[in-house]
Each structure stands twice: as structure tokens, then as C-alpha cells.
Write a protein that holds these residues in place. Structure first.
Motif, PDB file in Angstrom:
ATOM      1  N   LEU A   1       0.984  -1.197   0.188  1.00 22.23           N
ATOM      2  CA  LEU A   1       0.192   0.031  -0.086  1.00 22.23           C
ATOM      3  C   LEU A   1       1.103   1.172   0.120  1.00 22.23           C
TER       4      LEU A   1
ATOM      5  N   ILE B   1      -3.362  -0.140   8.055  1.00 20.69           N
ATOM      6  CA  ILE B   1      -3.887   0.245   6.678  1.00 20.69           C
ATOM      7  C   ILE B   1      -4.651   1.470   6.735  1.00 20.69           C
TER       8      ILE B   1
ATOM      9  N   THR C   1      -2.237   4.309   6.411  1.00 24.25           N
ATOM     10  CA  THR C   1      -1.730   4.424   4.993  1.00 24.25           C
ATOM     11  C   THR C   1      -2.621   4.713   4.164  1.00 24.25           C
ATOM     12  N   VAL C   2      -3.741   4.096   4.115  1.00 22.01           N
ATOM     13  CA  VAL C   2      -4.795   4.474   2.828  1.00 22.01           C
ATOM     14  C   VAL C   2      -5.331   5.920   2.737  1.00 22.01           C
TER      15      VAL C   2
ATOM     16  N   SER D   1      -3.395  12.558  -2.652  1.00 23.79           N
ATOM     17  CA  SER D   1      -3.532  11.895  -4.135  1.00 23.79           C
ATOM     18  C   SER D   1      -3.888  13.010  -5.286  1.00 23.79           C
TER      19      SER D   1
ATOM     20  N   ALA E   1     -11.527  10.947   0.942  1.00 27.87           N
ATOM     21  CA  ALA E   1     -11.322  10.071   1.820  1.00 27.87           C
ATOM     22  C   ALA E   1     -12.741  10.136   2.834  1.00 27.87           C
TER      23      ALA E   1
END
Length: 458
Positions: A207, A395, A398-399, A406, A425
Motif C-alpha cells: 500500500l 492500513i 496508510t490509505v 492523491s 477520503a
């Protein structure tokens, strides 16, 4: 209760430093000249390591005494704390955090296992709520504590200030902790543990590679992850050594409480990372304000635990699970729709509603599941609850870090790009909230169907 308090306080110290560091990321990036995707490993790596330790908790409970586990966890916190406080380079800071992860990895399951040993099932919600109160006060204090330290002192004081308290807890706790069940010598299943560890590590690293737009590395690591999980499953079918039993997944009460539980943790850890950094980047607030934004919600999160647990014991699962998941989802929907127009006050209120709902549903999903799981599988279930929430927490960090960074639209300011990425998000987490509501509906209907079937049989 004194024994549970000592163990919970040691977990509290670990969670305090974890949530404090989230606010200090900008300072750490400047000090060590690393990117956001790199610095977030002090949280993601910590949570992943804690998860790997928690994988062993069912074995540890049967093999070692409560006192041995508590002393080992306290020493890992103290040693890691010293390394972090002195760290001249980023990799040493990360090493210290990975050592400290062993503290939470041992203490959190130990606390729940002690409660399961001594508390009757009909009071589990209340007692787990009281124990969680001690641990969940740390997220209330952590961002404010970290923001204050970074604003007025060095980030290193995040580690030096808790150190003497950890030593005191160690001295008191090791004298008070008792053994409630006999221990036995078991052969630990190192092969299954290693295979599962490889899978989880490759998942998180993959990831992170995705965040750097390294699609080839992500694809390869994803394949290794899937292969590792498949091998682990095959090995588990004929396992003769101790780790944990997969039979617990055959119980619908566990499955439909476990899935929303880890989804709630994914959202919680991710949001706790996103909001302080979002506030600093979009609203140009200081690190102190970035931490204070989380304080009101985190207070409800921590101090509401005994009340939420009592609600479960008194009214059953429907009220706290449905209400908690609904508040959680509505708050995220507001963040998604209003976005950067919220302002500091708006995001503080939205997070408060989010935290209240998440806290109400989070602890009670475990308590409800443990109330209805076969007692022989409770230690295995506890290991998986704790491991799952640590992995999904890693996770989540990280995500959400990837989503936050992004957007790179030409002509936009850094604040505008961060706001756009964060909006994606919020939308994703709103959808997750709807899924959680559906899972709770399935869980509660399963219990209702079983009760109806029992009445018919009678």
C-alpha cells in the motif's frame, strides 16, 4: 479491578505516544528530511508490529503467567521509549517505536483475557467499558499533549515525559498481578506465524508503494500477500502447534461483530491521522490547534466507554450498535459534503459526533460478540479482534495518507489539493459507515433468529 487498571495503564502509555506522534509529523518531516508517506510508518509500522504480537496472544495466555507478560510489555515500552527519545536518525526512531509496539501488543489482549477470566458474561459490557476508558483516554490526551509539546518544547519530550510513569506502573503492577488459570507448555507454530507475518507486512508495504505510484511493486507484493494467506489457510487445516484456531470464523456472532469492529478501527486511526494534518494544511493552524481539534471528541470517546458498555448490558445490542454506527456515518457525510467550508470549529464538532458514534459501536461490537461466542474460543476470538484492529489501523493510516496526498491539480495551492484528496477520503468512509450498519443488522438478526428458533423448540 486494580490488576486490570495496571495492565490498562501500560497500554495507555503506548496509545498516548502513538496519538501524540500523529500531531508531530510535520516536525518529524522537517527534522529528519523525510516525506509524509515515510514518516507515517512510525504509526503504521507500530500498529503492524503490535498486530503481529497480538497474533500470539492466545498462545501467550496459555503458556506464560500474567505477571511475566506484563513485565515483558513494560520493559519493551521503557526500552523503546529511551531509544525514541535519543534517536539521532529516523530509522532509530522507527526502531524504538517497533519495540514499543510490543507493549500494546501484549497488554491489550492480556487486559481482556483477565476480564474474561473473572467477570460473568452479563456484565462484560460494563467491565470492558471501564477498562477501555483507561486506554481510550489516551487518544483524548494524546493529540493535545503532542501538540503542546511540539509547540512549546521538543517532540522528544513526547517520550521523556511518560518514562517515569511507566517505571512506576511496572513496579506497582508486577506486585499486584495474579494468575487465574493454569499455564501449560505448548509448541508455538512458528511456521504459520511467519507465513502470516510475511503476508501482513507485504500488504502494508505494498500500500505504501502504491502511494509512490509504484504499481509494479504494489502488484508483486499483493500477490505475495494473497499467496501467504492461502498458504496459512492450508497449513491451519492440519496444524498441530499453537497459534490460534480458525474455527472461530465459523461462528456468525464472531464474524459479524469482527468485520464492523475492524472497519471502525480503520476509520478511527485513519481520521485521527488525517484531521490534525488536514487542519494544519488546509486551515493553516498550528500543531497545537491540530491536536486540540480532536480533544472534545476524544473525551467522549474515552469517558463514554462505561456508559456505552452499560447500555449494552441494560438494553441489548440494538441501541448502542445502531445508534453508534448512525452517528459515525452522519458525521462523515457532513465532512464529505461541507469539506473545507467546515472551518476549525465545524470540523471539531463533526469529529466529536464521529468519535461518540464510533466509540459506542466499537467497544460494544466486541462485547456483544464475546457474550455470544463459545467460551472455549474466547481467547482465540480476543486474539483476532485485537490483531484485526491493529492491522486495519495500520492500513487506515496508510490509505488515508495516500488519499490525502492523491490530488495534484496544476494551478491549485497545496491546501486546495489536500482538501480535495481528503474529500475523497470522507466519501469513502461514509460508504464504509453504511456497510457497518448493514453488518450490524445482520449480526442482530442472527441473534434474533436464534432466539426465535429456541422459543419454537421449547
Amino acid at each position: 479491578m486494580l490488576v486490570v487498571t495496571a495492565v490498562a495503564l501500560m497500554s495507555f502509555m503506548g496509545v498516548l505516544t502513538e496519538t501524540s506522534l500523529n500531531v508531530s509529523f510535520p516536525a518529524l518531516m522537517r527534522q529528519f528530511h523525510v516525506s509524509l508517506s515515510t514518516v507515517q510508518w512510525v504509526t503504521a509500522g507500530y500498529l503492524l508490529t503490535a498486530a503481529l504480537v497480538m497474533l500470539t496472544s492466545a498462545y501467550m495466555k496459555r503458556r506464560f503467567t500474567n505477571r511475566n507478560l506484563f513485565v515483558a510489555s513494560a520493559l519493551m515500552f521503557i526500552i523503546g521509549d529511551i531509544i525514541c527519545g535519543l534517536a539521532p536518525a529516523y530509522w532509530l526512531l522507527l526502531l524504538g517505536r517497533l519495540i514499543q509496539a510490543g507493549c500494546v501488543g501484549l497488554c491489550t489482549p492480556l487486559m481482556v483475557n483477565i476480564i474474561l477470566d473473572v467477570v460473568p458474561r452479563h456484565k462484560l459490557g460494563t467491565y470492558l467499558g471501564i477498562a477501555n476508558l483507561i486506554i481510550l483516554v489516551a487518544p483524548a490526551l494524546g493529540p493535545t499533549f503532542g501538540g503542546t509539546v511540539v509547540a512549546f518544547m521538543s517532540w522528544r519530550m513526547i517520550f521523556w515525559i511518560p518514562l517515569p510513569f511507566a517505571v512506576i506502573i511496572l513496579l506497582i503492577g508486577q506486585a499486584q498481578i495474579k494468575q487465574y488459570t493454569p499455564t501449560q507448555k505448548y509448541a508455538f507454530d512458528w511456521l504459520r506465524f511467519a507465513v502470516l507475518a510475511v503476508g501482513l507486512i507485504c500488504l502494508i508495504v505494498g500500500l505504501n508503494a502504491l502511494g509512490a505510484n509504484n504499481w509494479l511493486e504494489f502488484g508483486l507484493l499483493l500477490l505475495v500477500t494473497l499467496a501467504s494467506f492461502a498458504i496459512f489457510y492450508r497449513l491451519s487445516l492440519h496444524a498441530t502447534r499453537e497459534l490460534f484456531s480458525l474455527d472461530v470464523f465459523k461462528d456468525p456472532a464472531f464474524l459479524y461483530s469482527f468485520l464492523p469492529y475492524i472497519c471502525l478501527q480503520f476509520a478511527n486511526v485513519g481520521i485521527n491521522f488525517l484531521i490534525p494534518n488536514y487542519t494544519q494544511a488546509v486551515f493553516m493552524a498550528s500543531s497545537l490547534i491540530g491536536g486540540l481539534v480532536l480533544l472534545p471528541g476524544s473525551l467522549f470517546n474515552g469517558f463514554g466507554q462505561p456508559v456505552y458498555g452499560w447500555m449494552l448490558d441494560r438494553f441489548g445490542g440494538k441501541l448502542p450498535l445502531y445508534l453508534g454506527a448512525s452517528l459515525f456515518t452522519v458525521a462523515l457525510l457532513y465532512m464529505a459534503v461541507v469539506g473545507s467550508g467546515m472551518g476549525v470549529l465545524g470540523i471539531t464538532l463533526a469529529y466529536m459526533i464521529f468519535a461518540m458514534g464510533r466509540s459506542m459501536a466499537f467497544g460494544n461490537s466486541v462485547a456483544y460478540g464475546l457474550k455470544h461466542i463459545d467460551q472455549k474460543l474466547q481467547n482465540d476470538a480476543n486474539a483476532l479482534y485485537n490483531t484485526g484492529q491493529q492491522v486495519t489501523g495500520a492500513i487506515g493510516t496508510t490509505v488515508l495518507a495516500l488519499m490525502m496526498g492523491s490530488v495534484h491539480r496544476a494551478g491549485n495551492t497545496h491546501a486546495q489539493n489536500v482538501a480535495s484528496g481528503s474529500s475523497h477520503a470522507y466519501i469513502m468512509l461514509t460508504v464504509l459507515g453504511i456497510i457497518i450498519l448493514l453488518l450490524f443488522h445482520r449480526l442482530l438478526n442472527l441473534r434474533d433468529a436464534k432466539a426465535a428458533s429456541t422459543n419454537i423448540d421449547k
